[in-house]
Enzyme design. Structure first.
Site, PDB file in Angstrom:
ATOM      1  N   PHE A  65       0.810  -1.229   0.000  1.00 29.93           N
ATOM      2  CA  PHE A  65       0.000   0.000   0.000  1.00 29.93           C
ATOM      3  C   PHE A  65       0.852   1.293   0.000  1.00 29.93           C
ATOM      4  CE2 PHE A  65      -2.143   2.760   3.422  1.00 29.93           C
ATOM      5  CZ  PHE A  65      -2.772   3.589   2.507  1.00 29.93           C
TER       6      PHE A  65
ATOM      7  N   THR B 216       6.270   3.082  12.901  1.00 35.38           N
ATOM      8  CA  THR B 216       4.867   3.364  13.227  1.00 35.38           C
ATOM      9  C   THR B 216       4.728   3.943  14.630  1.00 35.38           C
ATOM     10  OG1 THR B 216       2.801   2.217  13.772  1.00 35.38           O
ATOM     11  CG2 THR B 216       4.763   0.886  13.830  1.00 35.38           C
ATOM     12  N   ASP B 217       3.666   4.708  14.842  1.00 35.33           N
ATOM     13  CA  ASP B 217       3.409   5.236  16.193  1.00 35.33           C
ATOM     14  C   ASP B 217       3.025   4.120  17.169  1.00 35.33           C
ATOM     15  OD1 ASP B 217       0.848   4.684  15.195  1.00 35.33           O
ATOM     16  OD2 ASP B 217       0.039   6.694  15.540  1.00 35.33           O
ATOM     17  N   GLU B 218       2.700   2.930  16.622  1.00 40.86           N
ATOM     18  CA  GLU B 218       2.255   1.843  17.497  1.00 40.86           C
ATOM     19  C   GLU B 218       3.365   1.348  18.419  1.00 40.86           C
ATOM     20  OE1 GLU B 218      -0.376  -1.054  15.729  1.00 40.86           O
ATOM     21  OE2 GLU B 218      -0.953   0.344  14.155  1.00 40.86           O
TER      22      GLU B 218
ATOM     23  N   ARG C 143      -7.630   6.626  16.623  1.00 40.60           N
ATOM     24  CA  ARG C 143      -6.418   6.630  15.808  1.00 40.60           C
ATOM     25  C   ARG C 143      -6.257   8.016  15.203  1.00 40.60           C
ATOM     26  NH1 ARG C 143      -6.151   2.718  18.387  1.00 40.60           N
ATOM     27  NH2 ARG C 143      -5.809   0.538  17.790  1.00 40.60           N
TER      28      ARG C 143
ATOM     29  N   TYR D  16       2.854  -7.290  16.324  1.00 44.45           N
ATOM     30  CA  TYR D  16       3.253  -6.389  15.227  1.00 44.45           C
ATOM     31  C   TYR D  16       4.074  -5.230  15.767  1.00 44.45           C
ATOM     32  CZ  TYR D  16       2.825  -2.357  12.080  1.00 44.45           C
ATOM     33  OH  TYR D  16       3.091  -1.242  11.323  1.00 44.45           O
ATOM     34  N   SER D  17       3.521  -4.512  16.752  1.00 53.25           N
ATOM     35  CA  SER D  17       4.237  -3.316  17.213  1.00 53.25           C
ATOM     36  C   SER D  17       5.523  -3.684  17.944  1.00 53.25           C
ATOM     37  CB  SER D  17       3.333  -2.420  18.068  1.00 53.25           C
ATOM     38  OG  SER D  17       2.702  -3.141  19.082  1.00 53.25           O
TER      39      SER D  17
ATOM     40  N   GLU E 198       5.569  -7.149   7.563  1.00 58.12           N
ATOM     41  CA  GLU E 198       4.237  -7.692   7.853  1.00 58.12           C
ATOM     42  C   GLU E 198       3.557  -6.582   8.640  1.00 58.12           C
ATOM     43  OE1 GLU E 198       2.637 -10.391   7.009  1.00 58.12           O
ATOM     44  OE2 GLU E 198       4.279 -11.313   5.899  1.00 58.12           O
TER      45      GLU E 198
ATOM     46  N   ASP F  69     -13.771  -7.693  21.227  1.00 56.57           N
ATOM     47  CA  ASP F  69     -12.647  -6.762  21.076  1.00 56.57           C
ATOM     48  C   ASP F  69     -11.370  -7.509  20.690  1.00 56.57           C
ATOM     49  OD1 ASP F  69     -11.471  -4.317  21.010  1.00 56.57           O
ATOM     50  OD2 ASP F  69     -11.717  -3.864  23.141  1.00 56.57           O
TER      51      ASP F  69
ATOM     52  N   ASN G 145      -2.488   5.283   8.176  1.00 57.15           N
ATOM     53  CA  ASN G 145      -2.623   5.789   6.802  1.00 57.15           C
ATOM     54  C   ASN G 145      -3.938   5.344   6.183  1.00 57.15           C
ATOM     55  OD1 ASN G 145       0.567   6.064   5.193  1.00 57.15           O
ATOM     56  ND2 ASN G 145       0.207   6.096   7.381  1.00 57.15           N
TER      57      ASN G 145
ATOM     58  N   ASP H 226      10.593  -6.665  -3.522  1.00 55.03           N
ATOM     59  CA  ASP H 226       9.417  -7.077  -2.751  1.00 55.03           C
ATOM     60  C   ASP H 226       9.293  -8.598  -2.876  1.00 55.03           C
ATOM     61  OD1 ASP H 226       6.593  -5.355  -1.856  1.00 55.03           O
ATOM     62  OD2 ASP H 226       6.490  -7.547  -2.047  1.00 55.03           O
TER      63      ASP H 226
ATOM     64  N   HIS I  74      -6.054  -4.506  22.610  1.00 58.12           N
ATOM     65  CA  HIS I  74      -6.420  -3.404  21.711  1.00 58.12           C
ATOM     66  C   HIS I  74      -5.993  -2.054  22.285  1.00 58.12           C
ATOM     67  CE1 HIS I  74      -9.877  -1.871  18.901  1.00 58.12           C
ATOM     68  NE2 HIS I  74      -8.707  -1.363  18.612  1.00 58.12           N
TER      69      HIS I  74
HETATM   70  P1  NAD Z   1       1.459  -3.633   3.288  1.00 60.50           P
HETATM   71  O1  NAD Z   1       1.181  -4.841   4.111  1.00 60.50           O
HETATM   72  O2  NAD Z   1       0.404  -3.070   2.411  1.00 60.50           O
HETATM   73  O3  NAD Z   1       2.733  -3.906   2.351  1.00 60.50           O
HETATM   74  C1  NAD Z   1       3.873  -4.569   2.818  1.00 60.50           C
HETATM   75  C2  NAD Z   1       4.742  -4.939   1.619  1.00 60.50           C
HETATM   76  O4  NAD Z   1       5.929  -5.584   2.109  1.00 60.50           O
HETATM   77  C3  NAD Z   1       4.059  -5.920   0.646  1.00 60.50           C
HETATM   78  O5  NAD Z   1       4.284  -5.512  -0.689  1.00 60.50           O
HETATM   79  C4  NAD Z   1       4.766  -7.245   0.931  1.00 60.50           C
HETATM   80  O6  NAD Z   1       4.825  -8.105  -0.208  1.00 60.50           O
HETATM   81  C5  NAD Z   1       6.153  -6.757   1.346  1.00 60.50           C
HETATM   82  N1  NAD Z   1       6.844  -7.755   2.176  1.00 60.50           N
HETATM   83  C6  NAD Z   1       6.337  -8.401   3.266  1.00 60.50           C
HETATM   84  N2  NAD Z   1       7.246  -9.284   3.722  1.00 60.50           N
HETATM   85  C7  NAD Z   1       8.346  -9.173   2.931  1.00 60.50           C
HETATM   86  C8  NAD Z   1       9.603  -9.821   2.888  1.00 60.50           C
HETATM   87  N3  NAD Z   1       9.920 -10.801   3.776  1.00 60.50           N
HETATM   88  N4  NAD Z   1      10.509  -9.458   1.949  1.00 60.50           N
HETATM   89  C9  NAD Z   1      10.194  -8.474   1.048  1.00 60.50           C
HETATM   90  N5  NAD Z   1       9.014  -7.865   1.006  1.00 60.50           N
HETATM   91  C10 NAD Z   1       8.082  -8.197   1.944  1.00 60.50           C
HETATM   92  O7  NAD Z   1       1.996  -2.547   4.330  1.00 60.50           O
HETATM   93  P2  NAD Z   1       1.846  -0.948   4.316  1.00 60.50           P
HETATM   94  O8  NAD Z   1       0.603  -0.591   5.010  1.00 60.50           O
HETATM   95  O9  NAD Z   1       2.137  -0.441   2.968  1.00 60.50           O
HETATM   96  O10 NAD Z   1       3.049  -0.560   5.300  1.00 60.50           O
HETATM   97  C11 NAD Z   1       4.349  -0.262   4.800  1.00 60.50           C
HETATM   98  C12 NAD Z   1       5.257   0.126   5.960  1.00 60.50           C
HETATM   99  O11 NAD Z   1       4.712   1.249   6.643  1.00 60.50           O
HETATM  100  C13 NAD Z   1       5.409  -0.968   7.018  1.00 60.50           C
HETATM  101  O12 NAD Z   1       6.744  -0.976   7.453  1.00 60.50           O
HETATM  102  C14 NAD Z   1       4.475  -0.531   8.147  1.00 60.50           C
HETATM  103  O13 NAD Z   1       4.923  -1.001   9.386  1.00 60.50           O
HETATM  104  C15 NAD Z   1       4.610   0.978   8.030  1.00 60.50           C
HETATM  105  N6  NAD Z   1       3.448   1.756   8.531  1.00 60.50           N
HETATM  106  C16 NAD Z   1       2.189   1.472   8.081  1.00 60.50           C
HETATM  107  C17 NAD Z   1       1.120   2.250   8.515  1.00 60.50           C
HETATM  108  C18 NAD Z   1      -0.284   2.006   7.999  1.00 60.50           C
HETATM  109  O14 NAD Z   1      -1.211   2.680   8.438  1.00 60.50           O
HETATM  110  N7  NAD Z   1      -0.501   1.092   7.059  1.00 60.50           N
HETATM  111  C19 NAD Z   1       1.350   3.301   9.426  1.00 60.50           C
HETATM  112  C20 NAD Z   1       2.652   3.559   9.861  1.00 60.50           C
HETATM  113  C21 NAD Z   1       3.705   2.779   9.400  1.00 60.50           C
HETATM  114  P1  TYD Z   2      -6.389  -1.407  11.571  1.00 57.11           P
HETATM  115  O1  TYD Z   2      -6.766  -0.857  10.239  1.00 57.11           O
HETATM  116  O2  TYD Z   2      -6.179  -2.877  11.705  1.00 57.11           O
HETATM  117  O3  TYD Z   2      -5.090  -0.582  12.027  1.00 57.11           O
HETATM  118  P2  TYD Z   2      -4.302  -0.595  13.470  1.00 57.11           P
HETATM  119  O4  TYD Z   2      -4.791  -1.707  14.290  1.00 57.11           O
HETATM  120  O5  TYD Z   2      -2.883  -0.789  13.027  1.00 57.11           O
HETATM  121  O6  TYD Z   2      -4.562   0.751  14.074  1.00 57.11           O
HETATM  122  O7  TYD Z   2      -7.492  -0.982  12.621  1.00 57.11           O
HETATM  123  C1  TYD Z   2      -7.794   0.376  12.892  1.00 57.11           C
HETATM  124  C2  TYD Z   2      -8.774   0.409  14.055  1.00 57.11           C
HETATM  125  O8  TYD Z   2      -9.994  -0.195  13.640  1.00 57.11           O
HETATM  126  C3  TYD Z   2      -8.305  -0.384  15.271  1.00 57.11           C
HETATM  127  O9  TYD Z   2      -8.731   0.297  16.457  1.00 57.11           O
HETATM  128  C4  TYD Z   2      -9.043  -1.704  15.156  1.00 57.11           C
HETATM  129  C5  TYD Z   2     -10.347  -1.301  14.484  1.00 57.11           C
HETATM  130  N1  TYD Z   2     -10.983  -2.339  13.632  1.00 57.11           N
HETATM  131  C6  TYD Z   2     -12.310  -2.714  13.871  1.00 57.11           C
HETATM  132  O10 TYD Z   2     -12.974  -2.207  14.799  1.00 57.11           O
HETATM  133  N2  TYD Z   2     -12.871  -3.662  13.067  1.00 57.11           N
HETATM  134  C7  TYD Z   2     -12.193  -4.254  12.042  1.00 57.11           C
HETATM  135  O11 TYD Z   2     -12.741  -5.142  11.360  1.00 57.11           O
HETATM  136  C8  TYD Z   2     -10.832  -3.834  11.783  1.00 57.11           C
HETATM  137  C9  TYD Z   2     -10.026  -4.460  10.670  1.00 57.11           C
HETATM  138  C10 TYD Z   2     -10.274  -2.863  12.617  1.00 57.11           C
END
Ligand code: NAD
Ligand code: TYD
Length: 351
Positions: A12, A131-133, A220, A156-157, A87, A286, A186, A34, A290
């Protein structure tokens, strides 16, 4: 010409980043690596070769494998490594933490090692996307700053916090030129439909109830993916070595507010469709551990980097909901498993 390596850009945030940077920085060339896990989708990078020619390249590589990482970093010099690969889904990490340790911790250390071994320590900036997590949960008041102690709740965090620690250790021990960004939640196009916003849109369009965890009051801080990516670029270009920058948008919403907004927007956009029924919210069990609230104080990024998110939540969400409506084929292919079949065909059974 600057040459950068971007990991995880079939996902993403990374795919949005690569599209944006190729447009904004015409003198940069990008190698994307990737592993194409369930979350990586080559379609997210479609058209880039045609549009940008040799400035864009893709190689499949798994950062868990030392040989994959070394092959990429051994023979070419990069001005920067943007490390997005991870991940990324909390609920998956609760079901199976080990992959998170392998990719997020071991994978990050593999990359750091290869940069240390094969790149120019002073000339290759390692931008680690975190991440802020990692800070854990807030109560009703207060904000995360860069000095808030790490106190992660989910596997994860915890894995992201560990990778941050290794990045900082490589800066202190080997003088690697590292910068860490820690961003809030995001939203935007191309987000895998397991995350809150695309997941709820998909359920609503299928006429299914919208499962909100607990009482839905969890908060969030939400940022449009383009603003996150602009902040990442600023951190790369203006950040100081060894520093951490929190990227937040001062846009706190609880989950009920988000889901209600999605229902409102979809109802307005689908009002002429007789097959669309206003979806119902279902409060479900829940998530274990969480986190109640995330909220970032972005003052350091604002003053040191000039970071300032440009997309308002109202406008960003309007565009995002429209995008998922107009690109139904994109997410339906993913959830039907067709995309993974395609990867298998392209790369053989190991894919
Ligand atoms: P995503 O899950 O959409 O994408 C992750 C990508 O990493 C995928 O293309 C996957 O194929 C690749 N990948 C996974 N394991 C791999 C491996 N072993 N080798 C090579 N590639 C691999 O994630 P995203 O939401 O785009 O997040 C990207 C980064 O941003 C992550 O580091 C995440 O922790 C960080 N982040 C995400 C958010 C959010 O809201 N999504 C917020 C803050 C930080
Ligand atoms: P998520 O998109 O998984 O991001 P993160 O857990 O990394 O913040 O979830 C965002 C918020 O939405 C989180 O408080 C969990 C909640 N949530 C639901 O209530 N129902 C759902 O089905 C999902 C996927 C998330």
């Amino acid at each position: 010409m600057k040459k950068i390596l971007v990991t995880g850009a079939a996902g993403f945030i990374g795919s949005n980043f690569v599209r944006r940077v190729l447009d904004l920085r015409p003198d940069w060339e990008i190698l994307v690596v990737d592993a194409l896990t369930y979350a990586g989708n080559l379609e997210n990078l479609s058209g880039l070769k045609e549009k940008h020619g040799a400035r864009y390249r893709f190689e499949r590589a798994d950062i868990r494998k030392t040989e994959d990482v070394e092959k990429v970093l051994r023979d070419e010099k990069f001005d920067g490594v943007f490390h997005f690969a991870a991940e990324s889904h909390v609920d998956r990490s609760i079901l199976g933490p080990l992959t998170f340790v392998e990719t997020n911790v071991l994978g990050t250390v593999n990359l750091l090692e290869a940069v240390r071994k094969y790149q120019d320590i002073a000339g290759t900036r390692f931008l680690h996307i975190s991440t802020d997590e990692v800070y854990g949960a807030l109560g009703k008041d207060g904000f995360f700053t860069e000095t808030t102690p790490l106190n992660p709740s989910s596997p994860y965090s915890a894995s992201k916090a560990s990778s941050d620690m290794f990045v900082l250790a490589y800066h202190r021990t080997y003088r690697l030129d590292t910068v860490i960004t820690r961003c809030c939640n995001n939203y935007g196009p191309l987000q895998f439909p397991e995350k809150l916003i695309p997941f709820m849109i998909k359920r609503a369009l299928y006429g299914e109830p919208l499962p909100v965890y607990g009482d839905g009051k969890n908060v969030r801080d939400w940022i449009h993916v383009d603003d996150h990516n602009d902040g990442t670029l600023l951190a790369f270009e203006k950040g100081k070595p060894g520093e951490v920058y929190n990227l937040g948008s001062r846009c706190e919403k609880n989950n009920i507010e988000i889901v209600t907004l999605i229902i409102e927007k979809l109802s307005a956009l689908m009002r002429e469709r007789e097959d669309f029924r206003t979806p119902e919210i279902a409060f479900v069990k829940d998530r274990p551990g969480h986190d109640f609230r995330y909220a970032i104080d972005p003052a350091k990024a604002e003053s040191e980097l000039g970071f300032s998110p440009a997309v308002s939540f109202e406008d960003g969400m309007e565009r995002t909901v429209r995008w998922y409506l107009e690109n139904r084929g994109w997410w339906e292919k993913i959830i039907s498993g067709e995309y993974m079949e395609f990867v298998k065909k392209l790369y053989g059974e190991k894919g």
